[in-house]
Design an enzyme around this catalytic site. Sequence first.
Site, short mmCIF file in Angstrom:
data_model
loop_
_atom_site.label_atom_id
_atom_site.label_comp_id
_atom_site.label_asym_id
_atom_site.label_seq_id
_atom_site.Cartn_x
_atom_site.Cartn_y
_atom_site.Cartn_z
N CYS A 110 0.38 -50.65 16.92
CA CYS A 110 -0.65 -49.82 15.72
C CYS A 110 -2.01 -50.11 15.71
O CYS A 110 -2.91 -49.18 16.18
CB CYS A 110 0.02 -50.12 14.27
SG CYS A 110 1.57 -49.84 14.14
C1 UGA Z 1 0.12 -52.49 10.79
C2 UGA Z 1 -0.48 -52.13 9.20
O1 UGA Z 1 -0.36 -53.47 8.41
C3 UGA Z 1 0.80 -51.22 8.63
O2 UGA Z 1 0.12 -50.88 7.08
C4 UGA Z 1 0.93 -49.82 9.29
O3 UGA Z 1 1.63 -48.98 8.64
C5 UGA Z 1 1.18 -50.25 10.54
O4 UGA Z 1 0.28 -51.16 11.29
C6 UGA Z 1 1.51 -49.14 11.52
O5 UGA Z 1 0.38 -48.45 11.85
O6 UGA Z 1 2.59 -48.51 11.85
P1 UGA Z 1 1.77 -54.19 11.87
O7 UGA Z 1 1.17 -53.75 13.03
O8 UGA Z 1 3.38 -53.99 11.83
O9 UGA Z 1 1.28 -53.05 10.51
O10 UGA Z 1 1.63 -55.59 11.26
P2 UGA Z 1 0.36 -56.26 10.43
O11 UGA Z 1 1.00 -57.12 9.46
O12 UGA Z 1 -0.46 -55.38 10.12
O13 UGA Z 1 -0.28 -57.30 11.70
C7 UGA Z 1 -1.10 -56.71 12.73
C8 UGA Z 1 -1.54 -57.87 13.53
O14 UGA Z 1 -2.77 -58.52 12.81
C9 UGA Z 1 -0.62 -59.24 13.61
O15 UGA Z 1 -1.01 -59.41 15.08
C10 UGA Z 1 -1.09 -60.20 12.81
O16 UGA Z 1 -0.81 -61.38 13.35
C11 UGA Z 1 -2.69 -59.92 12.84
N1 UGA Z 1 -3.35 -60.43 11.60
C12 UGA Z 1 -2.88 -60.02 10.43
C13 UGA Z 1 -4.17 -61.39 11.64
O17 UGA Z 1 -4.56 -61.63 12.82
N2 UGA Z 1 -4.94 -61.72 10.58
C14 UGA Z 1 -4.57 -61.31 9.42
O18 UGA Z 1 -5.16 -61.78 8.31
C15 UGA Z 1 -3.52 -60.32 9.48
#
Ligand code: UGA
Length: 423
Positions: free
Chosen positions: A263
């Site tokens: 995403c």
């Molecule tokens: C993300 C959004 O959080 C959702 O709200 C959205 O619906 C979704 O995309 C989408 O568009 O379908 P997702 O990609 O499943 O969800 O996962 P996240 O938890 O957001 O993490 C994304 C990435 O960011 C991961 O690689 C995670 O490790 C990284 N991350 C997250 C960080 O490096 N630091 C953080 O503080 C949080």
Amino acid sequence: MMISVIGGGYVGLVSSVCFAELGHSVNLVEIDEEKTEAINAAIPCMHEKGLEELLLKYVGTRLKARSDYSCVAETDISFLCVGTPSSGDGSPDLTMIESACRMIGTSLDGRVGRHTIVVKSTVPPGTTENRLVPLVMGSSNKMLSEMGFAVNPEFLREGLAIQDFLMPDRIVIGSSDKAAGDAVEAAYRGLDLPIIRTTMATAEMIKYASNAFLAAKISFSNEIGNICKRLGIDAYDVLRCVGMDHRIGPHFLNAGVGFGGSCFPKDVAALISLAEGLGESTSMLRAIMDVNERQPFKIIELLEQRAGDLMGKRIAVLGLAFKNDTDDIRDSRSIPVIRELKRRGALVAAYDPQAIRNMRKVINGIDYCNSAAEALRMADACLVMTEWPEFGELDDEFDLMSSRIIIEGRRVLCCDDSEGICW
Ligand code: UGA
């Protein structure tokens, strides 16, 4: 309600079981027959917390998967949950959603009564109104008054998707008219939370702006983290306090090796492409991507400072999924890291509790291990790439390494002698 969900991928499957949990009858349309069979046997095609339980609860009663669109005509409302992957120039490829719209239109041809079509897939502002509505209308021969259209973006985090569906911060509904918005709202009846009613283009933009802002928080944290690292400061001590300001908030400030997944990279790229098409500047959005692309190389740089030339060294890589609690490796930061390790002549020993099967399809020529201990045995160094809780319990396993160089790209370990990319 009788609901159709189009697309049995991650969003469609989670939405289907959750709509069933809310009491609706759901027809899930998935053209891949193998997937359809698996769903009807209550076998989840991906690792997602709580999914198997809900499949077992509802398959055969409130939930049925089918591989053709004929069932759409039996339902009142269709949620479109098909993928909109990035095309070469960053803009989303709308082929699948356009084809789904034609198929829905055809299946509604001749059906009496109103049907509402809801776009859950992420599409650029204006897409539903200007591209998808005409496709449905052109293939259905129905009057516009017999059809309703809406945009209802999803905010589901992989690994927490069922919780996010049933307990979201808000539900956004953009609709062509009041009745269409009311139909979508009825599908969520029973959830007590803020519902925002707006136009379809606004709802489409809310999704992009939300994901871009979350990605910006991460890249900002990473850039601050890189500066902290140079200064010998722990970025987590800094960002924990920064996040205590209610105007900023404590979430998504975890500095590390960058964001992956299906995403954020895709949606920020789509927003850049959209803005450029409008002649608008994209300096902030580009910076989000630049920091994210550089971050995996920061961990290699640190590794080389600690372990020296990587040629012939055995490097344990713990974590292949783009985040914990999923087997998804799309845009995982482990991919550029492993490729760079290989390019520098290192021997990679990789372990992940769920994602090895998927990573094997993308990267070969490395040693896939059955446990963290196996990957760590005789390793010259270890990189932690995914925040799987089980890595937090590793202890004596690190004694198996031939030299104890432990570098975290995600903050998860408990041992005292590990070092973080930003701490
Ligand atoms: C993300 C959004 O959080 C959702 O709200 C959205 O619906 C979704 O995309 C989408 O568009 O379908 P997702 O990609 O499943 O969800 O996962 P996240 O938890 O957001 O993490 C994304 C990435 O960011 C991961 O690689 C995670 O490790 C990284 N991350 C997250 C960080 O490096 N630091 C953080 O503080 C949080």
